[in-house]
Scaffold this motif. Sequence first.
Motif, short mmCIF file in Angstrom:
data_model
loop_
_atom_site.label_atom_id
_atom_site.label_comp_id
_atom_site.label_asym_id
_atom_site.label_seq_id
_atom_site.Cartn_x
_atom_site.Cartn_y
_atom_site.Cartn_z
N ASP A 7 -29.01 38.92 -45.09
CA ASP A 7 -27.62 39.38 -45.16
C ASP A 7 -27.37 40.57 -44.26
O ASP A 7 -26.65 41.51 -44.63
N PRO A 61 -21.17 41.81 -39.29
CA PRO A 61 -20.98 40.37 -39.51
C PRO A 61 -19.83 39.83 -38.65
O PRO A 61 -18.85 40.52 -38.39
N ILE A 105 -19.14 36.00 -38.88
CA ILE A 105 -18.63 34.77 -39.49
C ILE A 105 -18.89 34.81 -40.99
O ILE A 105 -19.76 35.54 -41.48
N CYS A 106 -18.14 34.00 -41.73
CA CYS A 106 -18.32 33.86 -43.18
C CYS A 106 -19.42 32.86 -43.45
O CYS A 106 -19.33 31.69 -43.04
N LYS A 107 -20.49 33.30 -44.13
CA LYS A 107 -21.62 32.41 -44.41
C LYS A 107 -21.38 31.56 -45.66
O LYS A 107 -21.74 30.39 -45.69
N GLN A 108 -20.82 32.15 -46.69
CA GLN A 108 -20.58 31.42 -47.93
C GLN A 108 -19.21 31.82 -48.50
O GLN A 108 -18.78 32.96 -48.40
N ARG A 109 -18.53 30.83 -49.10
CA ARG A 109 -17.30 31.09 -49.85
C ARG A 109 -17.54 30.55 -51.26
O ARG A 109 -17.65 29.34 -51.45
N SER A 134 -31.91 38.75 -52.22
CA SER A 134 -30.70 38.12 -51.68
C SER A 134 -29.77 37.62 -52.78
O SER A 134 -28.75 37.01 -52.49
N THR A 184 -27.38 33.62 -52.57
CA THR A 184 -26.51 33.70 -51.40
C THR A 184 -26.92 32.74 -50.29
O THR A 184 -26.13 32.47 -49.38
N HIS A 185 -28.15 32.22 -50.34
CA HIS A 185 -28.55 31.25 -49.32
C HIS A 185 -27.85 29.91 -49.53
O HIS A 185 -27.38 29.28 -48.58
N THR A 186 -27.76 29.49 -50.78
CA THR A 186 -27.16 28.18 -51.07
C THR A 186 -25.77 28.29 -51.67
O THR A 186 -25.04 27.30 -51.73
#
Length: 493
Positions: free
Chosen positions: A212, A231, A233-237, A255, A271-273
């Motif tokens: 992150d 940062p 781009i948005c990695k997760q919403r 994480s 936060t990875h998935t």
Amino acid sequence: MKAIKHALKALRKRHLLEEGAHSPAFIALSRRLCLSFDRMLEIGLERLKLALRLLMLMLKGSEWKEKAENLEVELQQCYKAQSRLSEQLVVEVAESRTSKALIQEKESMISELQNELSQARDECSRLAEQLEEKTKALELLISEHQDLKGQLEATTLRANNAEAENKMLIDRWMLEKMKDAERLNEANAIYEDMLDRLKGSSIQLLARQQVDGVVRQSEEGAEYYVESTVPTICKQRIPAHEGGCPSVLFEYNSSKLVSGGQDKTVKMWDTHTGSLSRTLYGCLGSVLDVCITHDNKSVIAASSANNLYVWDVSSGRVQHTLTGHVDKVCAVDVSKVSNRNVVSAAYDRTIKVWDLQKGYCINTLIFHSNCNALCFSMDGQTICSGHVDGNLRLWDIQTGKLLSEVAAHSFAVTSLSLSRNGNVILSSGRDNLHNLFDMRTLEICATLRGNGNRVASNWSRSCISPDDGYVAAGSADGSVHIWSVTNSKIVST
């Protein structure tokens, strides 16, 4: 002579009639008076008989007549005397009756007084027995009091000795704290020097371990951070909560993300998935702020239900419900030195310090202005609080005294964030400014502002990057602004 006999006969008849008329009264008289009166009458009658006999034997004619008249006069006087004696007898009888009644009354009074006297004697004997018992009990209490007094004196002596020893231990503890602070300052200096060397020598190696945007590497129990990246781009919403998510934070050296929402739940995310790892239930109100202990074992949530809730992360169960606030709790933080001390602020104008192991409040700080945000200092001995009146205040956790304060904003303070080294604190306010203060002097190091950045509410949070190089803050239009601390300019939106 015949006339005299006739007169005597008439007198005797009259005497008998009068005697019959007075006989009831004479019977009612006392025996002593009746005897005396009868005796007097007998003597008088005998005298009259003798006189009549003498008169009959003596002179005749006028002399006899004259003597008879004299005797009749004497007889009338006797009747008068008899009537006076009868009246006197009646009076004496009445007085004797009155005296008898008085005597009976006195006798009844004497009997009543004798009964009262006997009762008083019984009561006196009973009271004497009670007095003897009370005297024995008093003697026993006096002896016990003497024993307790001796024990108290011995305990007081031990307490005084313990207090003196405690003062000596406190002095030694303060000396050790000062030494620890000096060692900590030396360690911070070594740490800064090591960080500078790492920035120049091993950025590529540490970048492979990035999580992150923050690189964490543990060597011999220490944490090292490289320069944070901005940062792009948005990695997760993640659709996290229903109704809003007032607070989010990462676990330490992990994480995993922890979020608290208005749906009365606290959730933990990968936060990875972007998947949900655990949901913590039990809060009775909206979650307004969340913090986590440094061992990642406990999560503490501040709620609108006037309480704080402490969960055990491994079991997902509520360990403690911290009660004591009388209005919604809007901020919470855990000590960076010990996982035992927790501080909370509520809209009842109080800041409370809690012992997490025992589960109760150990100190309460009262101030006229409500507190919106707070945090611990790096040494855990100072509480930093941001208030609705726009001031930043520092408190001593041990004494509860106000150490210093500064007018940080013209409107309410909404957020406080401490830098990694603990020397700088970031405050955000409803005046749309983000100020960096030196913790030692409370002087402003930098002021960050942006044309499009507007603080949305009294609980809008901002933060400092792990390398203390950037500041991030959300805006009312849904964007996040990032400033560079070195030039106080926005580097990304």
